[in-house]
Design a protein around this motif. Structure first.
Motif, short mmCIF file in Angstrom:
data_model
loop_
_atom_site.label_atom_id
_atom_site.label_comp_id
_atom_site.label_asym_id
_atom_site.label_seq_id
_atom_site.Cartn_x
_atom_site.Cartn_y
_atom_site.Cartn_z
N MET A 1 49.77 34.58 -113.01
CA MET A 1 48.80 33.60 -112.56
C MET A 1 48.18 34.12 -111.26
SD MET A 1 49.19 29.56 -111.58
CE MET A 1 50.88 29.64 -111.98
N VAL A 2 46.91 33.93 -111.16
CA VAL A 2 46.17 34.36 -109.97
C VAL A 2 45.66 33.11 -109.27
CG1 VAL A 2 44.17 35.63 -109.12
CG2 VAL A 2 45.49 36.53 -111.04
N ALA A 3 45.84 33.07 -107.95
CA ALA A 3 45.30 31.98 -107.14
C ALA A 3 44.19 32.53 -106.27
CB ALA A 3 46.40 31.38 -106.27
N ASN A 4 43.04 31.90 -106.31
CA ASN A 4 41.91 32.27 -105.45
C ASN A 4 41.68 31.12 -104.49
OD1 ASN A 4 41.21 34.78 -106.71
ND2 ASN A 4 40.41 33.59 -108.41
N ILE A 5 41.92 31.38 -103.20
CA ILE A 5 41.78 30.35 -102.18
C ILE A 5 40.44 30.53 -101.48
CG2 ILE A 5 42.70 29.45 -100.00
CD1 ILE A 5 45.46 30.50 -100.91
N ARG A 6 39.73 29.40 -101.36
CA ARG A 6 38.46 29.39 -100.64
C ARG A 6 38.56 28.35 -99.54
NH1 ARG A 6 37.48 29.13 -105.96
NH2 ARG A 6 36.53 30.92 -106.96
N THR A 7 37.89 28.62 -98.44
CA THR A 7 37.80 27.64 -97.37
C THR A 7 36.32 27.34 -97.16
OG1 THR A 7 37.69 29.31 -95.64
CG2 THR A 7 39.87 28.53 -96.26
N GLY A 8 36.07 26.24 -96.50
CA GLY A 8 34.69 25.88 -96.22
C GLY A 8 34.62 24.76 -95.22
N ALA A 9 33.40 24.42 -94.86
CA ALA A 9 33.17 23.41 -93.84
C ALA A 9 32.94 22.02 -94.43
CB ALA A 9 32.00 23.81 -92.95
N THR A 10 32.49 21.94 -95.68
CA THR A 10 32.16 20.62 -96.23
C THR A 10 32.90 20.37 -97.54
OG1 THR A 10 30.23 21.50 -97.39
CG2 THR A 10 29.85 20.61 -95.19
N VAL A 11 33.81 19.41 -97.51
CA VAL A 11 34.57 19.06 -98.70
C VAL A 11 33.65 18.49 -99.77
CG1 VAL A 11 35.24 16.73 -97.98
CG2 VAL A 11 36.73 18.03 -99.50
N GLY A 12 32.55 17.90 -99.35
CA GLY A 12 31.59 17.34 -100.30
C GLY A 12 31.05 18.38 -101.26
N GLY A 13 30.85 19.60 -100.78
CA GLY A 13 30.37 20.67 -101.64
C GLY A 13 31.37 21.04 -102.72
N ALA A 14 32.64 21.11 -102.36
CA ALA A 14 33.68 21.43 -103.35
C ALA A 14 33.83 20.31 -104.37
CB ALA A 14 35.01 21.69 -102.63
N ILE A 15 33.75 19.07 -103.89
CA ILE A 15 33.83 17.93 -104.82
C ILE A 15 32.61 17.92 -105.74
CG2 ILE A 15 33.74 15.41 -104.96
CD1 ILE A 15 36.50 16.50 -104.18
N ARG A 16 31.44 18.14 -105.19
CA ARG A 16 30.20 18.13 -105.98
C ARG A 16 30.24 19.21 -107.06
NH1 ARG A 16 27.12 14.06 -105.75
NH2 ARG A 16 26.71 14.18 -103.55
N TYR A 17 30.72 20.42 -106.72
CA TYR A 17 30.83 21.52 -107.69
C TYR A 17 31.68 21.07 -108.89
CZ TYR A 17 32.71 25.77 -109.79
OH TYR A 17 33.12 26.73 -110.69
N ASN A 18 32.84 20.50 -108.60
CA ASN A 18 33.73 20.08 -109.68
C ASN A 18 33.19 18.86 -110.43
OD1 ASN A 18 36.30 21.80 -109.69
ND2 ASN A 18 35.92 21.44 -107.52
N GLU A 19 32.54 17.96 -109.73
CA GLU A 19 31.94 16.79 -110.36
C GLU A 19 30.88 17.21 -111.38
OE1 GLU A 19 29.85 12.63 -108.93
OE2 GLU A 19 29.47 14.44 -107.77
N GLU A 20 30.08 18.21 -111.02
CA GLU A 20 29.06 18.71 -111.96
C GLU A 20 29.70 19.28 -113.22
OE1 GLU A 20 26.64 21.44 -109.74
OE2 GLU A 20 25.80 19.84 -108.48
N LYS A 21 30.81 19.99 -113.06
CA LYS A 21 31.53 20.52 -114.22
C LYS A 21 32.06 19.39 -115.10
CE LYS A 21 31.50 25.00 -113.18
NZ LYS A 21 31.14 26.10 -114.04
N VAL A 22 32.58 18.33 -114.47
CA VAL A 22 33.07 17.18 -115.22
C VAL A 22 31.92 16.53 -115.98
CG1 VAL A 22 34.03 14.85 -114.99
CG2 VAL A 22 35.06 16.74 -113.72
N ASN A 23 30.81 16.32 -115.31
CA ASN A 23 29.65 15.67 -115.95
C ASN A 23 29.09 16.47 -117.12
OD1 ASN A 23 29.85 13.52 -114.19
ND2 ASN A 23 28.28 14.31 -112.79
#
Length: 185
Positions: free
Chosen positions: A1-23
């Motif tokens: 298993m490979v884990a890719n860790i990303r960091t960022g300044a806005t949690v909203g962007g990470a949530i939005r990315y995943n929300e679009e995939k769900v939609n």
């Protein structure tokens, strides 16, 4: 298993990315931890409800700029895991990485040839202090190796994952020989 860790300044962007995939039907919410139910009354994933769970942490933030912890956990395509197993893997990974008391949401993605997880959380605690992240990449590799053994997953081998039958056969033999069940004549 490979884990890719990303960091960022806005949690909203990470949530939005995943929300679009769900939609788009390319992902689903597997579970959430220490968060409000991420779905609105119509049963759609709600960016606003997710953000409401993270907001108290973000408001308490003192000076951390990269507040987002976004990791993808990528089992081998040969690994067939149930949602329950994926959930156990995600929980254990987050606990051992030091994020077990944090709010987080786990998404199961099916947008490529293999199922994989995305987990979104914060690097700051309820008091606004940054969580320790020393040697995070090294700890992540150790944890994913342990999870491979615990759940019988195909291992990550040098240069990638277990891609050939020969690589997998070597791994199976090594695992059998190190197992307490293997007793040579």
């Amino acid at each position: 298993m490979v884990a890719n860790i990303r960091t960022g300044a806005t949690v909203g962007g990470a949530i939005r990315y995943n929300e679009e995939k769900v939609n788009r039907g390319q992902a689903e919410v597997l579970f959430w931890h220490r968060m409000l139910d991420p779905f609105d009354t119509a049963g759609r994933m709600s960016h606003e409800r997710c953000m409401a769970s993270f907001e108290p942490f973000l408001q308490a933030n003192r000076r951390t700029t990269n507040t987002v912890f976004h990791v993808s956990l990528n089992p081998s395509p040969e690994d067939c895991l149930t949602d329950e197993q994926l959930g156990e893997i995600a929980r254990e990974y987050m606990e051992r990485m030091g994020y077990g008391e944090q709010p987080y949401i786990v998404f199961k993605h099916q947008d490529i040839a293999r199922e994989h997880l995305h987990i979104v959380s914060l690097r700051i605690d309820r008091e606004g202090r940054k969580l320790p992240h020393d040697f995070e990449a090294r700890r992540s590799v150790e944890i994913t190796r342990d999870l491979e053994q615990k759940y019988g997953l195909h291992p990550r081998v040098k240069g990638g994952s277990c891609k050939t039958g020969r690589d997998c056969a070597r791994w199976i033999i090594r695992r059998a020989m190190s197992s307490s069940r293997f007793h040579p004549p």
